[in-house]
Design a protein around this motif. Structure first.
Motif, PDB file in Angstrom:
ATOM      1  N   TRP A 140       0.856  -1.181   0.000  1.00  0.00           N
ATOM      2  CA  TRP A 140       0.000   0.000   0.000  1.00  0.00           C
ATOM      3  C   TRP A 140       0.889   1.226   0.000  1.00  0.00           C
ATOM      4  CZ3 TRP A 140      -4.506  -1.535  -1.286  1.00  0.00           C
ATOM      5  CH2 TRP A 140      -4.976  -2.766  -0.856  1.00  0.00           C
ATOM      6  N   GLN A 177     -11.457  -1.493   4.215  1.00  0.00           N
ATOM      7  CA  GLN A 177     -12.379  -2.235   5.083  1.00  0.00           C
ATOM      8  C   GLN A 177     -12.468  -3.658   4.548  1.00  0.00           C
ATOM      9  OE1 GLN A 177     -14.268  -0.957   7.800  1.00  0.00           O
ATOM     10  NE2 GLN A 177     -14.646  -3.128   8.145  1.00  0.00           N
ATOM     11  N   GLU A 200      -4.044   2.997   3.386  1.00  0.00           N
ATOM     12  CA  GLU A 200      -4.300   1.663   3.941  1.00  0.00           C
ATOM     13  C   GLU A 200      -5.366   1.714   5.045  1.00  0.00           C
ATOM     14  OE1 GLU A 200      -1.850  -2.220   5.618  1.00  0.00           O
ATOM     15  OE2 GLU A 200      -0.762  -0.370   5.189  1.00  0.00           O
ATOM     16  N   GLU A 201      -5.429   2.829   5.758  1.00  0.00           N
ATOM     17  CA  GLU A 201      -6.423   2.982   6.827  1.00  0.00           C
ATOM     18  C   GLU A 201      -7.856   3.072   6.288  1.00  0.00           C
ATOM     19  OE1 GLU A 201      -5.485   7.116   5.472  1.00  0.00           O
ATOM     20  OE2 GLU A 201      -4.282   5.324   5.815  1.00  0.00           O
TER      21      GLU A 201
END
Length: 147
Positions: A59, A67, A63-64
């Protein structure tokens, strides 16, 4: 793996651009899966996906925003939680492999699908108009779990 060169760096992203990735490996067998789960996850007649080596995937942004949804025991489908773009699926039993959604690639690639799978699940409104092999379930040589 396919004819895609092993060391070619490819980029991909979600629709909103919040999630970005790079992949520096070869693709496994690319298939077009028509199982009911893939149709629901994609909102179409199927998904074009390829196995990729997780260790060669990274990534580069967002990346956060990813889901994961457990669509069946041990099977996760990942998407951008902002725009909903499907990115990959993975199985707990195969931690070294991601099944990359080819529609998320931004880079041009030479690789092409090898077969249609789970064609028994193909709805009447969807047609296949190419000459690729069709398989009722998985292509020969692949495990029995769906995409």
């Amino acid at each position: 793996m396919t004819d895609q060169e092993e060391n070619t760096m490819m980029q991909g992203s979600c629709m909103c651009g919040g999630v970005r990735y790079e992949y520096a490996g070869a693709f496994g067998t690319i298939t077009i899966c028509h199982c009911s789960d893939c149709r629901k996850a994609q909102g179409g007649s199927g998904v074009i996906a390829a196995p990729v080596e997780k260790e060669k995937f990274q990534w580069t942004q967002g990346e956060e925003l990813i889901q994961e949804y457990e669509s069946s025991p041990g099977k996760k489908r990942a998407f951008c939680r902002t725009c909903g773009t499907p990115l990959y699926s993975r199985r707990d039993a195969e931690p070294a492999t991601l099944r990359l959604r080819m529609g998320s690639l931004d880079s041009e690639v030479e690789a092409t699908p090898a077969a249609h799978i789970f064609t028994l699940d193909l709805p009447a409104w969807a047609t296949i108009s190419d000459n690729l092999p069709h398989y009722d379930t998985h292509e020969p040589g692949r495990a029995s779990a769906s995409e």
